[in-house]
Scaffold this active site. Structure first.
Site, PDB file in Angstrom:
ATOM      1  N   LYS A 111      14.815  29.741  -3.838  1.00 47.20           N
ATOM      2  CA  LYS A 111      13.840  30.170  -4.849  1.00 47.20           C
ATOM      3  C   LYS A 111      13.447  31.629  -4.663  1.00 47.20           C
ATOM      4  O   LYS A 111      13.178  32.323  -5.629  1.00 47.20           O
ATOM      5  CB  LYS A 111      12.594  29.276  -4.811  1.00 47.20           C
ATOM      6  N   LYS A 193      22.175  22.707  -7.972  1.00 49.48           N
ATOM      7  CA  LYS A 193      21.320  21.571  -8.320  1.00 49.48           C
ATOM      8  C   LYS A 193      20.712  21.752  -9.724  1.00 49.48           C
ATOM      9  O   LYS A 193      20.330  22.869 -10.085  1.00 49.48           O
ATOM     10  CB  LYS A 193      20.207  21.514  -7.273  1.00 49.48           C
ATOM     11  N   LYS A 196      14.510  22.595 -13.058  1.00 51.48           N
ATOM     12  CA  LYS A 196      13.672  22.932 -14.222  1.00 51.48           C
ATOM     13  C   LYS A 196      13.605  24.429 -14.421  1.00 51.48           C
ATOM     14  O   LYS A 196      13.486  24.919 -15.532  1.00 51.48           O
ATOM     15  CB  LYS A 196      12.233  22.446 -13.989  1.00 51.48           C
TER      16      LYS A 196
HETATM   17  N1  AQP Z   1      18.741  17.878  -9.389  1.00 54.45           N
HETATM   18  C1  AQP Z   1      18.039  16.912  -8.837  1.00 54.45           C
HETATM   19  N2  AQP Z   1      18.621  15.737  -8.506  1.00 54.45           N
HETATM   20  C2  AQP Z   1      17.889  14.730  -7.949  1.00 54.45           C
HETATM   21  N3  AQP Z   1      16.559  14.808  -7.716  1.00 54.45           N
HETATM   22  C3  AQP Z   1      15.939  15.952  -8.042  1.00 54.45           C
HETATM   23  N4  AQP Z   1      14.658  16.351  -7.964  1.00 54.45           N
HETATM   24  C4  AQP Z   1      14.552  17.611  -8.432  1.00 54.45           C
HETATM   25  N5  AQP Z   1      15.744  18.064  -8.847  1.00 54.45           N
HETATM   26  C5  AQP Z   1      16.634  17.057  -8.609  1.00 54.45           C
HETATM   27  C6  AQP Z   1      13.575  15.532  -7.440  1.00 54.45           C
HETATM   28  O1  AQP Z   1      12.560  15.467  -8.434  1.00 54.45           O
HETATM   29  C7  AQP Z   1      11.288  15.355  -7.782  1.00 54.45           C
HETATM   30  C8  AQP Z   1      10.320  16.303  -8.402  1.00 54.45           C
HETATM   31  O2  AQP Z   1      10.791  17.630  -8.186  1.00 54.45           O
HETATM   32  P1  AQP Z   1       9.757  18.813  -8.209  1.00 54.45           P
HETATM   33  O3  AQP Z   1       9.166  18.950  -9.539  1.00 54.45           O
HETATM   34  O4  AQP Z   1       8.771  18.614  -7.130  1.00 54.45           O
HETATM   35  O5  AQP Z   1      10.532  20.133  -7.859  1.00 54.45           O
HETATM   36  P2  AQP Z   1      11.960  20.488  -7.393  1.00 54.45           P
HETATM   37  O6  AQP Z   1      12.472  19.543  -6.365  1.00 54.45           O
HETATM   38  O7  AQP Z   1      11.937  21.918  -6.985  1.00 54.45           O
HETATM   39  O8  AQP Z   1      12.717  20.249  -8.755  1.00 54.45           O
HETATM   40  P3  AQP Z   1      13.228  21.241  -9.849  1.00 54.45           P
HETATM   41  O9  AQP Z   1      13.618  20.464 -11.032  1.00 54.45           O
HETATM   42  O10 AQP Z   1      14.269  22.128  -9.247  1.00 54.45           O
HETATM   43  O11 AQP Z   1      11.946  22.072 -10.236  1.00 54.45           O
HETATM   44  P4  AQP Z   1      11.622  23.599 -10.121  1.00 54.45           P
HETATM   45  O12 AQP Z   1      12.778  24.310 -10.735  1.00 54.45           O
HETATM   46  O13 AQP Z   1      10.345  23.751 -10.865  1.00 54.45           O
HETATM   47  O14 AQP Z   1      11.469  23.884  -8.668  1.00 54.45           O
HETATM   48  C9  AQP Z   1      11.521  15.591  -6.301  1.00 54.45           C
HETATM   49  O15 AQP Z   1      11.488  14.347  -5.604  1.00 54.45           O
HETATM   50  C10 AQP Z   1      12.900  16.188  -6.246  1.00 54.45           C
HETATM   51  O16 AQP Z   1      13.571  15.875  -5.042  1.00 54.45           O
END
Ligand code: AQP
Length: 326
Positions: A111, A193, A196
């Site tokens: 990030k 991965k 969002k």
């Molecule tokens: N690509 C993924 N595959 C499986 N699980 C995923 N999670 C996130 N991306 C994947 C799981 O979703 C839960 C919530 O995630 P989060 O909102 O806490 O943030 P994150 O893990 O950082 O997910 P994102 O989508 O990548 O969000 P941003 O871009 O905002 O940081 C967690 O249990 C995560 O493991």
């Protein structure tokens, strides 16, 4: 007998996608039967990268709405910033987490590369806040996608060190990673991965995407120049699509390969799109219903916070006592 407790959180950032659903939300729904569950919309985590205040408030409601529509009991959901103990315990844990541990976190490395000159201290410290979230609720298990496993391990490590230094204070949590769908990759770049914060069109299937958008994204998903539909990790594009098919259909890998024997990618993608559309349909129909009255949704979140606040305050009090604070 006292039920074991599950705790997890989700950031109200961007649009929730099928990675969030398959890696986290879907197993949260299933776990509610066996575990006493607490789920948190982690808005304090969201602000570790810049957010537009006008958008953030709406995203908190949208995220809660998606959880409710997926089948999470609204009584078990609250907003992180409603409970001051999260930030306060995070500070205490900060003073017990060596910098070297935080330096090893892969999410920070990824990030911070995206943020470049706008990397804030909060992003570096994200795992301390996540450890506080988990440790405030005497959590037994933390159901998360693969990407969050390292952070749960850090929460375990800091709890162990704290207990050894100041006396038994925190329960040691275990991560719980789903068998299928623990790491869904981007449709446009299966080396990364699904996330969002990657807002390229065609990167992610969002949970509220209409059927035609889902079809178009899947038909355009990156694959390779081969033809046979097989689970081979060395072919990341088709492998990722097959994992999505497996997670939504519930079929075994041999059954899926047999089903698409000799049929080619286009046929497979068409069928995958329909499986995803059908899988998201119940959630999408309920979403409008549960978010129709924003004031009611806000009151549900406030009540959720009131329910868990005493637990969080009790844990914080004990941690402060143990350290000789106050
Ligand atoms: N690509 C993924 N595959 C499986 N699980 C995923 N999670 C996130 N991306 C994947 C799981 O979703 C839960 C919530 O995630 P989060 O909102 O806490 O943030 P994150 O893990 O950082 O997910 P994102 O989508 O990548 O969000 P941003 O871009 O905002 O940081 C967690 O249990 C995560 O493991």
């Amino acid at each position: 007998m006292k039920r074991r407790r599950a705790f997890s959180g989700i950031q109200p950032t961007g649009n929730l996608h099928i990675g969030n659903y398959l890696g986290a939300i879907r197993q949260w729904v299933a776990l509610q039967v066996e575990f006493e569950s607490i789920f948190c919309v982690v808005d304090l985590h969201a602000i570790t990268v810049p957010q537009d205040p006008r958008v953030l408030k709406g995203k908190i409601r949208e995220t809660a709405g998606i959880l409710f529509a997926s089948g999470i009991d609204p009584k078990t959901v609250f907003v992180q910033s409603h409970i001051c103990a999260h930030a306060e315990l995070a500070w205490i844990l900060n003073c017990n987490i060596p910098m070297g541990w935080l330096n090893r976190m892969t999410q920070f490395k990824e990030k911070s590369q995206r943020q470049r000159e706008r990397v804030m201290a909060g992003l570096f410290d994200y795992p301390a806040l996540m450890a506080a979230d988990i440790l405030l609720y005497e959590t037994d298990i933390v159901p998360v996608g693969e990407d969050q496993k390292q952070h749960v391990e850090l929460a375990r490590d800091v709890a162990q060190v704290f207990n050894a230094t100041y006396g038994l204070t925190f329960k040691i949590p275990e991560p719980l990673i789903p068998e299928a769908g623990a790491r869904i990759m981007g449709l446009d770049d299966p080396g990364k991965k699904m996330s969002k914060s990657e807002d390229r069109p065609g990167h992610a299937i969002y949970l509220l995407d209409p059927p035609d958008a889902i079809r178009a994204k899947i038909m355009h998903a990156t694959t390779d120049s081969l033809r046979d539909v097989r689970f081979e990790e060395s072919r990341p594009g088709i492998y990722n699509l097959l994992v999505i098919y497996e997670a939504f259909s519930g079929l075994s890998r041999p059954d899926i390969e047999a089903r698409f024997e000799g049929r080619g990618y286009a046929d497979f993608k068409r069928e995958l799109a329909e499986v995803v559309i059908a899988g998201l349909n119940p959630l999408q129909s309920r979403y409008q219903e549960v978010t129709a009255d924003p004031a009611f949704l806000d009151s549900q979140l406030a009540e959720g916070g009131n329910r868990v606040r005493p637990l969080a305050e009790k844990a914080l009090r004990l941690a402060k006592e143990r350290m000789g604070l106050g």
